[in-house]
Design a protein around this motif. Structure first.
Motif, PDB file in Angstrom:
ATOM      1  N   ASP A 226       0.841  -1.201   0.000  1.00 22.29           N
ATOM      2  CA  ASP A 226       0.000   0.000   0.000  1.00 22.29           C
ATOM      3  C   ASP A 226       0.871   1.243   0.000  1.00 22.29           C
ATOM      4  N   THR A 227       0.443   2.239  -0.750  1.00 23.76           N
ATOM      5  CA  THR A 227       1.166   3.501  -0.819  1.00 23.76           C
ATOM      6  C   THR A 227       0.333   4.600  -0.182  1.00 23.76           C
ATOM      7  N   LEU A 228       0.974   5.456   0.591  1.00 23.12           N
ATOM      8  CA  LEU A 228       0.309   6.655   1.109  1.00 23.12           C
ATOM      9  C   LEU A 228       1.038   7.870   0.551  1.00 23.12           C
TER      10      LEU A 228
ATOM     11  N   PRO B 287       4.106  12.664  12.395  1.00 25.90           N
ATOM     12  CA  PRO B 287       4.834  11.592  11.704  1.00 25.90           C
ATOM     13  C   PRO B 287       4.680  10.224  12.361  1.00 25.90           C
ATOM     14  N   ALA B 288       4.525  10.216  13.705  1.00 27.06           N
ATOM     15  CA  ALA B 288       4.340   8.924  14.390  1.00 27.06           C
ATOM     16  C   ALA B 288       3.000   8.315  13.982  1.00 27.06           C
ATOM     17  N   ASP B 289       1.963   9.149  13.889  1.00 28.95           N
ATOM     18  CA  ASP B 289       0.645   8.655  13.458  1.00 28.95           C
ATOM     19  C   ASP B 289       0.695   8.158  12.010  1.00 28.95           C
ATOM     20  N   LEU B 290       1.454   8.880  11.186  1.00 29.66           N
ATOM     21  CA  LEU B 290       1.567   8.488   9.774  1.00 29.66           C
ATOM     22  C   LEU B 290       2.197   7.096   9.647  1.00 29.66           C
ATOM     23  N   ALA B 291       3.306   6.900  10.361  1.00 27.03           N
ATOM     24  CA  ALA B 291       3.985   5.600  10.300  1.00 27.03           C
ATOM     25  C   ALA B 291       3.069   4.504  10.818  1.00 27.03           C
ATOM     26  N   TYR B 292       2.395   4.814  11.931  1.00 27.38           N
ATOM     27  CA  TYR B 292       1.496   3.830  12.544  1.00 27.38           C
ATOM     28  C   TYR B 292       0.415   3.413  11.548  1.00 27.38           C
ATOM     29  N   LYS B 293      -0.191   4.415  10.915  1.00 32.40           N
ATOM     30  CA  LYS B 293      -1.310   4.108  10.018  1.00 32.40           C
ATOM     31  C   LYS B 293      -0.842   3.380   8.762  1.00 32.40           C
ATOM     32  N   ALA B 294       0.331   3.779   8.256  1.00 30.23           N
ATOM     33  CA  ALA B 294       0.845   3.122   7.044  1.00 30.23           C
ATOM     34  C   ALA B 294       1.041   1.625   7.301  1.00 30.23           C
ATOM     35  N   ILE B 295       1.556   1.288   8.476  1.00 31.19           N
ATOM     36  CA  ILE B 295       1.727  -0.132   8.804  1.00 31.19           C
ATOM     37  C   ILE B 295       0.365  -0.767   9.067  1.00 31.19           C
TER      38      ILE B 295
ATOM     39  N   VAL C 225      -2.589  -0.182   7.905  1.00 31.76           N
ATOM     40  CA  VAL C 225      -3.435  -0.502   6.745  1.00 31.76           C
ATOM     41  C   VAL C 225      -2.906  -1.732   6.003  1.00 31.76           C
ATOM     42  N   ASN C 226      -1.597  -1.928   6.041  1.00 31.24           N
ATOM     43  CA  ASN C 226      -1.036  -3.127   5.419  1.00 31.24           C
ATOM     44  C   ASN C 226      -1.325  -4.370   6.256  1.00 31.24           C
ATOM     45  N   LEU C 227      -1.212  -4.245   7.578  1.00 27.69           N
ATOM     46  CA  LEU C 227      -1.523  -5.389   8.435  1.00 27.69           C
ATOM     47  C   LEU C 227      -3.004  -5.739   8.327  1.00 27.69           C
ATOM     48  N   SER C 228      -3.828  -4.722   8.069  1.00 29.51           N
ATOM     49  CA  SER C 228      -5.258  -4.961   7.894  1.00 29.51           C
ATOM     50  C   SER C 228      -5.519  -5.835   6.655  1.00 29.51           C
ATOM     51  N   ASP C 229      -4.773  -5.589   5.586  1.00 31.51           N
ATOM     52  CA  ASP C 229      -4.913  -6.446   4.398  1.00 31.51           C
ATOM     53  C   ASP C 229      -4.521  -7.887   4.712  1.00 31.51           C
ATOM     54  N   LEU C 230      -3.466  -8.055   5.491  1.00 28.28           N
ATOM     55  CA  LEU C 230      -3.072  -9.420   5.880  1.00 28.28           C
ATOM     56  C   LEU C 230      -4.145 -10.047   6.760  1.00 28.28           C
ATOM     57  N   ALA C 231      -4.695  -9.258   7.697  1.00 26.74           N
ATOM     58  CA  ALA C 231      -5.758  -9.768   8.576  1.00 26.74           C
ATOM     59  C   ALA C 231      -6.943 -10.247   7.745  1.00 26.74           C
ATOM     60  N   ALA C 232      -7.248  -9.528   6.664  1.00 24.96           N
ATOM     61  CA  ALA C 232      -8.401  -9.871   5.823  1.00 24.96           C
ATOM     62  C   ALA C 232      -8.183 -11.171   5.047  1.00 24.96           C
ATOM     63  N   MET C 233      -6.966 -11.681   5.034  1.00 21.48           N
ATOM     64  CA  MET C 233      -6.683 -12.986   4.424  1.00 21.48           C
ATOM     65  C   MET C 233      -6.551 -14.074   5.486  1.00 21.48           C
ATOM     66  N   GLY C 234      -6.590 -13.673   6.751  1.00 19.59           N
ATOM     67  CA  GLY C 234      -6.367 -14.622   7.840  1.00 19.59           C
ATOM     68  C   GLY C 234      -4.887 -14.871   8.099  1.00 19.59           C
ATOM     69  N   ALA C 235      -4.034 -14.004   7.568  1.00 17.22           N
ATOM     70  CA  ALA C 235      -2.582 -14.219   7.665  1.00 17.22           C
ATOM     71  C   ALA C 235      -2.015 -13.667   8.976  1.00 17.22           C
TER      72      ALA C 235
ATOM     73  N   GLN D 108      -9.187   9.412  16.857  1.00 14.58           N
ATOM     74  CA  GLN D 108      -8.248   8.297  17.045  1.00 14.58           C
ATOM     75  C   GLN D 108      -8.593   7.130  16.127  1.00 14.58           C
ATOM     76  N   ARG D 109      -9.879   6.900  15.912  1.00 15.12           N
ATOM     77  CA  ARG D 109     -10.292   5.815  15.007  1.00 15.12           C
ATOM     78  C   ARG D 109      -9.840   6.115  13.584  1.00 15.12           C
ATOM     79  N   HIS D 110      -9.756   7.408  13.247  1.00 16.89           N
ATOM     80  CA  HIS D 110      -9.270   7.768  11.916  1.00 16.89           C
ATOM     81  C   HIS D 110      -7.739   7.695  11.850  1.00 16.89           C
ATOM     82  N   LEU D 111      -7.093   8.191  12.891  1.00 18.90           N
ATOM     83  CA  LEU D 111      -5.629   8.311  12.847  1.00 18.90           C
ATOM     84  C   LEU D 111      -4.924   6.997  13.175  1.00 18.90           C
ATOM     85  N   LYS D 112      -5.481   6.223  14.107  1.00 18.17           N
ATOM     86  CA  LYS D 112      -4.812   4.993  14.536  1.00 18.17           C
ATOM     87  C   LYS D 112      -5.750   3.798  14.458  1.00 18.17           C
ATOM     88  N   PRO D 113      -6.101   3.388  13.244  1.00 14.22           N
ATOM     89  CA  PRO D 113      -7.010   2.238  13.110  1.00 14.22           C
ATOM     90  C   PRO D 113      -6.344   0.958  13.623  1.00 14.22           C
TER      91      PRO D 113
END
Ligand code: ADP
Ligand code: MG
Length: 324
Positions: free
Chosen positions: A46-48, A60-68, A70-80, A187-192
């Protein structure tokens, strides 16, 4: 400071790697990793981009957190189970304060999920970041968009619409300070929270999931087109947080829940004959999921919205699309 010093200072940690799945991390031309026996690798990118996905003044801490996240969320959606990420970072300049906060947010979420940063790329230009995340799925298992079946129940893993409401508050603040409900929505928007634990547990009950990044209707319609079926969603069963109900009218909250992006909850299907076992497991695990509808027919690929049993019209714009 050169590129290599920057990488050393902010992205290499001097901790001993006591895990067998990473043979070589940052430093060489490639990382070298090991997938355990009887597992498959799930890979997502995923690109931001600044001004498209986030505002330039984001913490910047929120940005890094969210970038990771959203990618972990894609893995979660596969059960990975997430294991490794790489990070391609484009920066307009070498800003130490910014990089230090970014690196803190990055390693905070990586440590939370026991994920290793195994490499990346650092370049100069308009601020953007691209993360590639990889995780393991046991062989013969997985959650796929094409696996929804007629009569399956449709679930959401948590409150819907909060992130869109949080973004709305960021863009149109109602006052100079946020109250506690507004703070929760922000917080739900910034740190899902990527639903990694749930995704893994789902492997025993479900074969089909997607993470809600573009809005419930938009993402559910991906399941429907891949599985070639239709769905009914009961609007009165959509899970709404106390905060969204306090801060917004009922119709606005429902609209956020149906069309708002970036909740990163999972939308998944459970076959009817597994519902009781699934709900029991949720109780044991102290997880909340909400049954919001069902898969109806093996054709058409459309969504019917019901309110108290009566059909109601779909919202005009059903979700976010970069090129629409
Ligand atoms: P190459 O020239 O082979 O592409 P680089 O000079 O770009 O290698 O990077 C040197 C090492 O640092 C590589 O192992 C690369 O994976 C890692 N790296 C570069 N940028 C980052 C970053 N932003 N985060 C993590 N690792 C990085
Ligand atoms: Mg490079």
């Amino acid at each position: 400071m050169g590129e290599f010093d920057l990488i050393k200072q902010y992205f290499i940690r001097n901790k001993r790697l006591d895990r067998t799945d990473v043979l070589l991390a940052i430093g060489d031309d490639c990382a070298v990793t090991q997938v355990p026996a009887h597992h498959r690798l799930a890979i997502t990118t995923d690109t931001l981009v600044c001004d498209t996905h986030f505002l330039a003044d984001i913490c910047p801490a929120d940005l890094a957190y969210k970038a990771i996240a959203v990618n972990l969320s894609d893995l979660a959606a596969m059960g990975a189970t997430p294991r490794w990420v790489s990070l391609a970072l484009t920066l307009p300049k070498c800003d130490h304060h910014w990089l230090s906060l970014f690196s803190q947010g990055l390693f905070q979420i990586l440590d939370e999920y026991d994920v290793e940063l195994i490499g990346g790329d650092t370049t100069k230009g308009h601020l953007s970041l691209t993360i590639t995340a990889q995780g393991f799925i046991p062989q013969q298992q997985g959650l796929f968009r094409h696996q929804a079946k007629v009569n399956d129940l449709i679930y959401a893993s948590g409150y819907l619409g909060d992130s869109a409401a949080g973004l709305d508050l960021l863009l149109n603040p109602k006052s100079s300070e946020f109250n506690s409900a507004q703070h929760y929505l922000l917080q739900r928007h910034l740190k899902p929270t990527p639903r990694v634990t749930l995704g893994k547990l789902l492997l025993d009950y479900s074969q089909c999931a997607i993470d809600i990044s573009d809005g419930l209707l938009a993402d559910l319609s991906h399941i429907l087109s891949h599985s070639q079926c239709s769905a009914e969603i009961e609007v009165d069963k959509l899970p709404l947080s106390q905060a969204i109900q306090t801060e917004y009218s009922h119709s606005q909250a429902i609209n956020f829940a149906l069309t708002g992006g970036e909740d990163y909850e999972l939308c998944f299907t459970i076959p009817e004959n597994k519902q009781i076992d699934f709900e029991n497991m949720l109780k044991v695990q102290q997880l909340n999921c909400y049954c919001i509808g069902k898969i109806t027919s093996q054709s058409a690929e459309n969504i019917r919205l019901l309110n108290q049993g009566k059909t109601i019209p779909l919202p005009k714009q059903i979700g976010f699309d970069h090129f629409r």
